[in-house]
Design an enzyme around this catalytic site. Structure first.
Site, PDB file in Angstrom:
ATOM      1  N   CYS A   1      37.856  16.388 -14.827  1.00 27.34           N
ATOM      2  CA  CYS A   1      38.312  15.615 -13.671  1.00 27.34           C
ATOM      3  C   CYS A   1      38.113  16.496 -12.460  1.00 27.34           C
ATOM      4  CB  CYS A   1      39.802  15.285 -13.766  1.00 27.34           C
ATOM      5  SG  CYS A   1      40.227  14.175 -15.119  1.00 27.34           S
TER       6      CYS A   1
ATOM      7  N   GLY B   1      33.810  13.202 -12.749  1.00 26.61           N
ATOM      8  CA  GLY B   1      34.445  12.034 -13.341  1.00 26.61           C
ATOM      9  C   GLY B   1      34.119  10.786 -12.561  1.00 26.61           C
TER      10      GLY B   1
ATOM     11  N   ASN C   1      43.805  18.325 -13.295  1.00 27.30           N
ATOM     12  CA  ASN C   1      42.591  18.442 -14.100  1.00 27.30           C
ATOM     13  C   ASN C   1      42.907  19.352 -15.286  1.00 27.30           C
ATOM     14  OD1 ASN C   1      39.524  20.331 -13.640  1.00 27.30           O
ATOM     15  ND2 ASN C   1      39.962  18.748 -15.118  1.00 27.30           N
ATOM     16  N   GLY C   2      42.680  18.841 -16.499  1.00 30.66           N
ATOM     17  CA  GLY C   2      42.917  19.658 -17.694  1.00 30.66           C
ATOM     18  C   GLY C   2      43.685  18.871 -18.730  1.00 30.66           C
TER      19      GLY C   2
ATOM     20  N   TYR D   1      27.407  23.881 -17.846  1.00 28.39           N
ATOM     21  CA  TYR D   1      27.072  22.463 -17.700  1.00 28.39           C
ATOM     22  C   TYR D   1      27.801  21.727 -16.585  1.00 28.39           C
ATOM     23  CZ  TYR D   1      27.059  17.480 -19.028  1.00 28.39           C
ATOM     24  OH  TYR D   1      26.981  16.120 -19.019  1.00 28.39           O
TER      25      TYR D   1
END
Ligand code: SF4
Length: 450
Positions: free
Chosen positions: A2, A28, A103-104, A246
């Site tokens: 995210c 996202g 985020n996570g 990535y």
């Protein structure tokens, strides 16, 4: 997977927050949302689409004020629905007291979710951010700890990865788990503070990078200025190496290093000792472009962008349903006509997860005349799932789980397959001891989800 953003000290902060989210849209595409404060009232909007489609002028007008937070979501936990979109509001007695976006992934989510529900705060969805918000809200406002002590308590009780922004009517907070799994930076422009997952969110606003939010610390911006509070003792750092391989944009700087530098080092390390003959290097766009370029340079081979990507399709790797992934390979990539005929091709990718995409691309190249296809992968075999915010499937679905590289090569129908070694990957960052490699070696520093 995210992205987050927060702005403090800029009128119409929702507009800047939207721009910062837009620059991070690659993190996202499932939903996005904003919350703002005018110094007295918190307002929120959440929608199920891309930033440019959801956060319209009318939405921004409905979110006035000089501080705001925002979120873009890819669902690692919970289905796509508005209840799972962020930011989440913590509401007590009908009044919103703060908004939160994170985020996570949290590894002890069920235990903490059950705890807040037992305190009378029903969970609307199944999203980690909502549990973080409700835990902090209950501890701050039911137990009387106040926001900062409640965040510190969260750092003690919550396990896993979280890079989080929290907005009260008067203050913006940014805090990060003690391991520092996910990136989180902050900067400033014209006296306003900007908090982002990736520095491309600062660049789009022409904000200067001031630093990373220190893991285990809480940054607070308010009318009195910036304060830094220690929330939890330092732990051995566990930055996600996959951000460099990535996820992050190549023009971002994460964990103190330029992503494109690390990708270049990955390509060079991948080429070391590789003597297989071939004609041309073709990276799978876009994430393998920098790795492929460095690999080709190191091997003194020509590089060609032989596969053309349709940018209006989401990332194959993170599409949540198998049938979407299957269709999106052909929807997403098309070979240059006639280019591959009779060529021995090094097809370069950053990683292999399920193997379905690269096998289809291998077949596509052969159908288009390639005489040999050699796969070159910029990371070691992924044999374990991620529990810290990256949507890898259960390990049984990982193509390298329980297979030797030779068996993977046979499954992928490749003439040869070469992964980057663990030593090679570790050599690409300046302090490898500060990184998580759990999806390669199974060593999980912050536990696993049940
Ligand atoms: Fe990143 Fe892999 Fe660690 Fe997950 S397990 S945080 S993807 S390095």
């Amino acid at each position: 997977m995210c992205g987050i953003a927060g702005i403090f000290g800029k009128e119409k902060a929702a507009g800047w927050t939207t721009e910062a989210l837009f620059a991070q849209q690659h993190r996202g595409q499932d939903s996005c949302g904003l919350a703002s404060t005018d110094g007295g009232t918190l307002r929120q909007f959440r929608g199920l689409s891309l930033v440019r489609e959801c956060l319209t002028d009318d939405v921004l007008k409905s979110l006035p004020g000089a501080a705001a937070i925002g979120h873009i979501r890819y669902p690692t936990q919970g289905r796509p629905c508005t209840e799972n979109a962020q930011p989440h509001l913590f509401v007590k007695d009908g009044s919103p007291l703060f908004a939160l976006a994170s985020n996570g992934d949290i590894t002890n989510l069920p235990e903490l979710g059950a705890e807040v529900e037992s305190r009378g705060y029903k969970l609307e969805g199944t999203n980690d951010g909502e549990v973080i918000a409700k835990c902090i809200g209950v501890w701050a406002f039911e137990d009387g700890l106040g926001i900062e002590a409640a965040i510190a308590k969260w750092m003690e009780r919550g396990r896993g990865a979280y890079s989080t922004v929290l907005l009260t009517p008067t203050h913006l907070y940014g805090f990060r788990d003690p391991f520092g799994f996910r990136p989180m930076s902050w900067g400033s422009r014209d006296g306003a503070a900007v908090v982002v997952s990736e520095t491309v969110g600062l660049d789009i606003l022409r904000a200067d990078l001031d630093g990373e939010v220190p893991p285990g610390h809480i940054l607070r911006w308010g009318p009195e200025g910036l304060a830094e509070i220690e929330g939890a003792p330092a732990r051995p750092q566990q930055h996600c190496i996959f951000e460099h391989i990535y996820f992050a944009r190549p023009d971002s700087r994460v964990f103190g290093e330029n992503v494109f530098d690390v990708r270049r080092a990955i390509g060079e390390a991948l080429a070391l000792g590789d003597t297989v003959p071939g004609d041309v290097v073709v990276p799978i766009p876009d994430s393998a472009n920098f790795i492929g370029l460095a690999y080709a340079n190191a091997r003194n081979l020509p590089i060609a962008f032989g596969l053309v990507r349709n940018h209006y399709v989401g990332r194959t790797f993170i599409a949540p349903e198998q049938h979407v992934r299957d269709e999106s390979v052909r929807l997403k990539f098309n070979p240059l006509p006639g280019f591959f005929v009779g060529k021995r091709v090094f097809l370069v990718d950053d990683s292999i997860v399920r193997g379905t995409t690269i096998r289809k691309l291998n077949r596509m190249l052969r159908e288009n005349g390639a005489s040999e296809v050699h796969l070159r992968i910029g990371s070691p075999p992924i044999r374990h799932s991620c529990y810290y915010g990256i949507d890898t499937p259960v390990q049984e679905k990982l193509v390298a789980h329980g297979r030797t590289p030779e068996e993977v090569a046979a499954f992928l129908e490749a003439d040869s397959l070469r992964y980057l070694s663990m030593e090679g990957l570790r050599s690409t960052v300046s302090s490898p001891a500060d990184f998580c490699f759990a999806c390669f070696n199974g060593q999980y520093a912050a536990g696993r989800k049940a």
